[in-house]
Design a protein around this motif. Structure first.
Motif, PDB file in Angstrom:
ATOM      1  N   CYS A 178       0.271   3.060   2.762  1.00 33.12           N
ATOM      2  CA  CYS A 178       1.304   2.038   2.815  1.00 33.12           C
ATOM      3  C   CYS A 178       0.927   1.052   3.909  1.00 33.12           C
ATOM      4  O   CYS A 178       1.197   1.292   5.095  1.00 33.12           O
ATOM      5  CB  CYS A 178       2.668   2.665   3.085  1.00 33.12           C
ATOM      6  SG  CYS A 178       3.971   1.433   3.163  1.00 33.12           S
ATOM      7  N   GLY A 179       0.307  -0.030   3.521  1.00 38.10           N
ATOM      8  CA  GLY A 179      -0.200  -0.995   4.483  1.00 38.10           C
ATOM      9  C   GLY A 179       0.871  -1.577   5.379  1.00 38.10           C
ATOM     10  O   GLY A 179       0.654  -1.767   6.581  1.00 38.10           O
ATOM     11  N   GLU A 180       2.068  -1.857   4.808  1.00 42.24           N
ATOM     12  CA  GLU A 180       3.129  -2.475   5.599  1.00 42.24           C
ATOM     13  C   GLU A 180       3.588  -1.560   6.740  1.00 42.24           C
ATOM     14  O   GLU A 180       3.794  -2.015   7.866  1.00 42.24           O
ATOM     15  CB  GLU A 180       4.318  -2.830   4.703  1.00 42.24           C
ATOM     16  CG  GLU A 180       4.047  -3.947   3.716  1.00 42.24           C
ATOM     17  CD  GLU A 180       3.569  -3.434   2.365  1.00 42.24           C
ATOM     18  OE1 GLU A 180       3.809  -4.126   1.366  1.00 42.24           O
ATOM     19  OE2 GLU A 180       2.942  -2.346   2.323  1.00 42.24           O
ATOM     20  N   ILE A 181       3.764  -0.277   6.441  1.00 40.32           N
ATOM     21  CA  ILE A 181       4.185   0.653   7.498  1.00 40.32           C
ATOM     22  C   ILE A 181       3.068   0.851   8.509  1.00 40.32           C
ATOM     23  O   ILE A 181       3.292   0.828   9.727  1.00 40.32           O
ATOM     24  CB  ILE A 181       4.627   2.004   6.900  1.00 40.32           C
ATOM     25  CG1 ILE A 181       5.978   1.831   6.186  1.00 40.32           C
ATOM     26  CG2 ILE A 181       4.733   3.075   7.991  1.00 40.32           C
ATOM     27  CD1 ILE A 181       6.526   3.094   5.568  1.00 40.32           C
ATOM     28  N   LEU A 182       1.854   1.037   8.034  1.00 39.13           N
ATOM     29  CA  LEU A 182       0.734   1.244   8.944  1.00 39.13           C
ATOM     30  C   LEU A 182       0.514   0.032   9.841  1.00 39.13           C
ATOM     31  O   LEU A 182       0.210   0.173  11.035  1.00 39.13           O
ATOM     32  CB  LEU A 182      -0.534   1.563   8.156  1.00 39.13           C
ATOM     33  CG  LEU A 182      -0.537   2.909   7.418  1.00 39.13           C
ATOM     34  CD1 LEU A 182      -1.776   3.039   6.549  1.00 39.13           C
ATOM     35  CD2 LEU A 182      -0.449   4.067   8.392  1.00 39.13           C
ATOM     36  N   ASP A 183       0.703  -1.155   9.298  1.00 39.11           N
ATOM     37  CA  ASP A 183       0.557  -2.371  10.111  1.00 39.11           C
ATOM     38  C   ASP A 183       1.598  -2.408  11.229  1.00 39.11           C
ATOM     39  O   ASP A 183       1.297  -2.817  12.361  1.00 39.11           O
ATOM     40  CB  ASP A 183       0.691  -3.622   9.235  1.00 39.11           C
ATOM     41  CG  ASP A 183      -0.543  -3.857   8.368  1.00 39.11           C
ATOM     42  OD1 ASP A 183      -1.578  -3.209   8.622  1.00 39.11           O
ATOM     43  OD2 ASP A 183      -0.450  -4.676   7.429  1.00 39.11           O
ATOM     44  N   LEU A 184       2.831  -1.978  10.915  1.00 40.48           N
ATOM     45  CA  LEU A 184       3.873  -1.930  11.949  1.00 40.48           C
ATOM     46  C   LEU A 184       3.514  -0.927  13.038  1.00 40.48           C
ATOM     47  O   LEU A 184       3.672  -1.205  14.232  1.00 40.48           O
ATOM     48  CB  LEU A 184       5.222  -1.551  11.331  1.00 40.48           C
ATOM     49  CG  LEU A 184       6.086  -2.677  10.784  1.00 40.48           C
ATOM     50  CD1 LEU A 184       7.363  -2.113  10.173  1.00 40.48           C
ATOM     51  CD2 LEU A 184       6.431  -3.683  11.887  1.00 40.48           C
TER      52      LEU A 184
END
Length: 233
Positions: A178-184
């Motif tokens: 999950c790119g969005e969570i990992l980016d956060l």
């Protein structure tokens, strides 16, 4: 003083849905939780419970499970799992526990807690797959991102030196990320991500250890034999 984590207790003291029917590690699981927890955890320790706590579908049905947790040593911080249908507003849940003199449980939801110099952050997350297209799922996922960032921002405002993020759903596993969570997590300097949800055959998809600069730890009850995992002393 120590910080522990465990998830997916699936307690069923008031409803007829015990996990013993799955056999194996689940046989006698509630007694395992009580015995292992009591052996390790002291009253001045903190345990984060990462969701799927009770099979009760409302607070009244979950009461006996809260009372079991209350009798266990330590302070408990809990977050929502996909099966926690009893979950309500933090105000209602807090008032309910206070009415029954349950004082050792607090809720991780749009907030953070500080343990020493460590920020305890998190949210439920969402079951991410590369090609989810349902608008309902998309809306829930976006709300979870907002809740996660709210929690992470709260930790930064406390000037902590380390942030541990607790999620129920894994943000990364063998086939997906999950790119969005990992980016956060990366943007806020999260050093460790602790998650649950995976059981039985799905455990083969679990990602543990260092990935993308973050230490990932799976704490599903049946994966850790219902023994709280030590995170920090």
């Amino acid at each position: 003083m120590a910080l522990y984590a465990i998830s997916d207790l699936h307690l069923s003291n008031s409803v007829s849905k015990p996990m013993d029917v799955f056999g194996g590690k689940w046989q006698g699981y509630m007694e395992k939780i009580r015995k292992n927890w009591t052996h390790l955890v002291s009253d001045d320790d903190t345990v984060v419970i990462g969701g799927d706590i009770s099979w009760g579908i409302n607070l009244e049905q979950a009461l006996a499970d809260f009372q079991m947790i209350e009798r266990l040593p330590g302070k408990k911080i809990i977050l929502k799992g996909n099966h926690d249908l009893w979950w309500s507003t933090v105000r209602k849940m807090t008032q309910f526990l206070e009415a029954y003199e349950i004082h050792s449980i607090e809720f991780l939801f749009n907030n953070c807690f500080v343990y020493g110099d460590t920020g305890i952050c998190g949210t439920r997350g969402w079951f991410f797959e590369e090609d989810f297209k349902e608008s309902h799922d998309e809306k829930i996922f976006r709300r979870e991102l907002i809740r996660l960032e709210t929690s992470l921002k709260a930790a930064k405002q406390q000037n902590v030196s380390e942030i541990i993020c607790f999620l129920h759903y894994p943000p990364i596993y063998t086939k997906f990320r999950c790119g969005e969570i990992l980016d956060l997590l990366k943007a806020y300097g999260v050093s460790r991500c602790v998650y649950g949800h995976l059981h039985s055959d799905s455990l083969r998809y679990a990602v543990t250890g260092q990935q993308e600069g973050i230490e990932f730890t799976l704490t599903s009850g049946d994966f850790i034999d219902f023994t709280p995992i030590l995170l920090k002393k």
